[in-house]
Design a protein around this motif. Structure first.
Motif, PDB file in Angstrom:
ATOM      1  N   ASP A  45       0.834  -1.207   0.000  1.00  0.00           N
ATOM      2  CA  ASP A  45       0.000   0.000   0.000  1.00  0.00           C
ATOM      3  C   ASP A  45       0.870   1.259   0.000  1.00  0.00           C
ATOM      4  O   ASP A  45       1.938   1.291   0.624  1.00  0.00           O
ATOM      5  CB  ASP A  45      -0.903   0.025   1.240  1.00  0.00           C
ATOM      6  CG  ASP A  45      -2.096  -0.910   1.101  1.00  0.00           C
ATOM      7  OD1 ASP A  45      -2.266  -1.492   0.013  1.00  0.00           O
ATOM      8  OD2 ASP A  45      -2.844  -1.058   2.087  1.00  0.00           O
ATOM      9  N   GLU A  46       0.379   2.290  -0.675  1.00  0.00           N
ATOM     10  CA  GLU A  46       1.038   3.593  -0.648  1.00  0.00           C
ATOM     11  C   GLU A  46       0.452   4.406   0.508  1.00  0.00           C
ATOM     12  O   GLU A  46      -0.765   4.464   0.677  1.00  0.00           O
ATOM     13  CB  GLU A  46       0.816   4.331  -1.970  1.00  0.00           C
ATOM     14  CG  GLU A  46       1.360   3.615  -3.192  1.00  0.00           C
ATOM     15  CD  GLU A  46       2.885   3.526  -3.179  1.00  0.00           C
ATOM     16  OE1 GLU A  46       3.522   4.473  -2.675  1.00  0.00           O
ATOM     17  OE2 GLU A  46       3.425   2.513  -3.666  1.00  0.00           O
ATOM     18  N   VAL A  47       1.315   4.997   1.303  1.00  0.00           N
ATOM     19  CA  VAL A  47       0.864   5.764   2.459  1.00  0.00           C
ATOM     20  C   VAL A  47       1.582   7.115   2.497  1.00  0.00           C
ATOM     21  O   VAL A  47       2.651   7.283   1.904  1.00  0.00           O
ATOM     22  CB  VAL A  47       1.123   5.015   3.783  1.00  0.00           C
ATOM     23  CG1 VAL A  47       0.316   3.729   3.844  1.00  0.00           C
ATOM     24  CG2 VAL A  47       2.603   4.728   3.966  1.00  0.00           C
ATOM     25  N   VAL A  48       0.977   8.054   3.201  1.00  0.00           N
ATOM     26  CA  VAL A  48       1.592   9.361   3.451  1.00  0.00           C
ATOM     27  C   VAL A  48       1.901   9.432   4.941  1.00  0.00           C
ATOM     28  O   VAL A  48       1.015   9.244   5.777  1.00  0.00           O
ATOM     29  CB  VAL A  48       0.671  10.519   3.040  1.00  0.00           C
ATOM     30  CG1 VAL A  48       1.341  11.857   3.354  1.00  0.00           C
ATOM     31  CG2 VAL A  48       0.327  10.426   1.564  1.00  0.00           C
ATOM     32  N   ALA A  49       3.153   9.669   5.250  1.00  0.00           N
ATOM     33  CA  ALA A  49       3.583   9.720   6.642  1.00  0.00           C
ATOM     34  C   ALA A  49       4.309  11.030   6.907  1.00  0.00           C
ATOM     35  O   ALA A  49       4.539  11.835   5.999  1.00  0.00           O
ATOM     36  CB  ALA A  49       4.493   8.532   6.962  1.00  0.00           C
ATOM     37  N   VAL A  50       4.644  11.251   8.175  1.00  0.00           N
ATOM     38  CA  VAL A  50       5.374  12.451   8.586  1.00  0.00           C
ATOM     39  C   VAL A  50       6.614  12.019   9.352  1.00  0.00           C
ATOM     40  O   VAL A  50       6.536  11.196  10.260  1.00  0.00           O
ATOM     41  CB  VAL A  50       4.506  13.368   9.471  1.00  0.00           C
ATOM     42  CG1 VAL A  50       5.328  14.554   9.971  1.00  0.00           C
ATOM     43  CG2 VAL A  50       3.282  13.854   8.706  1.00  0.00           C
ATOM     44  N   GLN A  51       7.734  12.575   8.942  1.00  0.00           N
ATOM     45  CA  GLN A  51       9.016  12.283   9.576  1.00  0.00           C
ATOM     46  C   GLN A  51       9.326  13.407  10.575  1.00  0.00           C
ATOM     47  O   GLN A  51       9.293  14.583  10.237  1.00  0.00           O
ATOM     48  CB  GLN A  51      10.107  12.190   8.508  1.00  0.00           C
ATOM     49  CG  GLN A  51      11.440  11.673   8.997  1.00  0.00           C
ATOM     50  CD  GLN A  51      12.424  11.548   7.841  1.00  0.00           C
ATOM     51  OE1 GLN A  51      12.330  12.247   6.841  1.00  0.00           O
ATOM     52  NE2 GLN A  51      13.381  10.647   7.983  1.00  0.00           N
ATOM     53  N   MET A  52       9.593  13.035  11.819  1.00  0.00           N
ATOM     54  CA  MET A  52       9.840  14.037  12.856  1.00  0.00           C
ATOM     55  C   MET A  52      11.157  14.764  12.609  1.00  0.00           C
ATOM     56  O   MET A  52      12.175  14.131  12.324  1.00  0.00           O
ATOM     57  CB  MET A  52       9.853  13.374  14.243  1.00  0.00           C
ATOM     58  CG  MET A  52      10.086  14.351  15.391  1.00  0.00           C
ATOM     59  SD  MET A  52      10.133  13.549  17.014  1.00  0.00           S
ATOM     60  CE  MET A  52       8.405  13.160  17.252  1.00  0.00           C
ATOM     61  N   PRO A  53      11.167  16.105  12.745  1.00  0.00           N
ATOM     62  CA  PRO A  53      12.420  16.848  12.585  1.00  0.00           C
ATOM     63  C   PRO A  53      13.441  16.411  13.644  1.00  0.00           C
ATOM     64  O   PRO A  53      13.092  16.169  14.791  1.00  0.00           O
ATOM     65  CB  PRO A  53      11.992  18.304  12.804  1.00  0.00           C
ATOM     66  CG  PRO A  53      10.527  18.313  12.613  1.00  0.00           C
ATOM     67  CD  PRO A  53      10.034  16.968  13.026  1.00  0.00           C
ATOM     68  N   ASN A  54      14.696  16.314  13.234  1.00  0.00           N
ATOM     69  CA  ASN A  54      15.809  15.962  14.136  1.00  0.00           C
ATOM     70  C   ASN A  54      15.725  14.548  14.698  1.00  0.00           C
ATOM     71  O   ASN A  54      16.573  14.152  15.489  1.00  0.00           O
ATOM     72  CB  ASN A  54      15.905  16.959  15.302  1.00  0.00           C
ATOM     73  CG  ASN A  54      16.062  18.393  14.832  1.00  0.00           C
ATOM     74  OD1 ASN A  54      16.753  18.656  13.847  1.00  0.00           O
ATOM     75  ND2 ASN A  54      15.401  19.313  15.505  1.00  0.00           N
ATOM     76  N   SER A  55      14.677  13.805  14.305  1.00  0.00           N
ATOM     77  CA  SER A  55      14.573  12.386  14.687  1.00  0.00           C
ATOM     78  C   SER A  55      14.086  11.620  13.464  1.00  0.00           C
ATOM     79  O   SER A  55      12.923  11.194  13.404  1.00  0.00           O
ATOM     80  CB  SER A  55      13.615  12.198  15.866  1.00  0.00           C
ATOM     81  OG  SER A  55      14.067  12.877  17.010  1.00  0.00           O
ATOM     82  N   PRO A  56      14.949  11.445  12.462  1.00  0.00           N
ATOM     83  CA  PRO A  56      14.519  10.884  11.175  1.00  0.00           C
ATOM     84  C   PRO A  56      13.985   9.457  11.253  1.00  0.00           C
ATOM     85  O   PRO A  56      13.304   9.008  10.337  1.00  0.00           O
ATOM     86  CB  PRO A  56      15.795  10.945  10.321  1.00  0.00           C
ATOM     87  CG  PRO A  56      16.923  11.001  11.309  1.00  0.00           C
ATOM     88  CD  PRO A  56      16.385  11.769  12.478  1.00  0.00           C
ATOM     89  N   SER A  57      14.282   8.740  12.331  1.00  0.00           N
ATOM     90  CA  SER A  57      13.800   7.361  12.423  1.00  0.00           C
ATOM     91  C   SER A  57      12.383   7.280  12.976  1.00  0.00           C
ATOM     92  O   SER A  57      11.808   6.193  13.055  1.00  0.00           O
ATOM     93  CB  SER A  57      14.729   6.542  13.321  1.00  0.00           C
ATOM     94  OG  SER A  57      14.738   7.054  14.646  1.00  0.00           O
TER      95      SER A  57
END
Length: 216
Positions: free
Chosen positions: A94-106
């Motif tokens: 599945d294709e999803v849209v997520a958000v990556q936290m600044p300064n915590s890329p993992s």
């Protein structure tokens, strides 16, 4: 001497129980602060489009997503705060849209979960529910004044101590009843025996505690 022991014992119980409630309030308050801070950081994060790479069933389920970060590098990390209800809407590929936290890329989280984040006032309410009564109990003073006033204060503190403890333990038992009643994996006989015990005992203790607090 016996009256002094009675007074000292009730006051010690009040202060010890009050300290316990304050500790619980601080735990809830700290968790609320961290969760609120995480929510704000995710809200300011970098949106990425990714693909569900694989799903590991469990409690909670682990959903691995592959995406390209803001630096153009391919990354594979698991989605945070995944619940079983959200997992059931996802499948590998599945294709999803997520958000990556600044300064915590993992640390990544589904955009829809961030946008539909529930109100966090409950954490603040729970903090106040434990912290305020705890402060009230800890700040109780040793009986003073004439003999009649000391006796009244000692009796009031005795009712406060016993009422607070019985009400707290009764509520814990009632929480156990509801947890048992809604556990789909527990046999009906277990629900009947353990749930019934928690319901009857918890109700009795909670009512007894309320009566003692009323007398205080």
């Amino acid at each position: 001497m016996a009256n002094q022991n009675f007074v000292g014992g009730s006051l010690s119980i009040l202060r010890a129980f009050g300290g316990f409630l304050i500790a619980l309030g601080l735990i809830f308050g700290t968790a609320w602060i961290f969760n609120r801070n995480d929510a704000h950081r995710f809200a300011d994060g970098y949106r990425v489009e990714g693909t569900v790479e694989r799903i590991h069933e469990g409690e909670p389920p682990i959903v691995m997503v592959t995406f390209v970060d803001r630096n153009g590098r391919s990354q594979t990390w698991h989605l945070e705060n995944m619940t079983q209800s959200v997992r059931e809407t996802l499948a590998e590929g599945d294709e999803v849209v997520a958000v990556q936290m600044p300064n915590s890329p993992s640390r990544i989280m589904l955009l829809e979960q961030i946008e539909n984040r529930p109100d966090d006032r409950n954490g603040l309410i729970m903090t106040a529910v434990f912290l305020l009564p705890g402060l009230f109990l800890v700040l109780q003073r040793r009986p003073y004044g004439n003999q009649e006033n000391q006796q009244k204060m000692a009796t009031r503190q005795h009712h406060l101590a016993s009422g607070s403890l019985f009400l707290f333990m009764g509520l814990i038992m009632l929480i156990g009843f509801f947890a048992t009643a809604f556990d789909a994996n527990l046999h009906w006989l277990g629900k009947l025996i353990f749930g019934g015990f928690c319901l009857l005992t918890g109700s009795g203790m909670a009512l007894g505690g309320l009566r003692e607090l009323w007398l205080a």
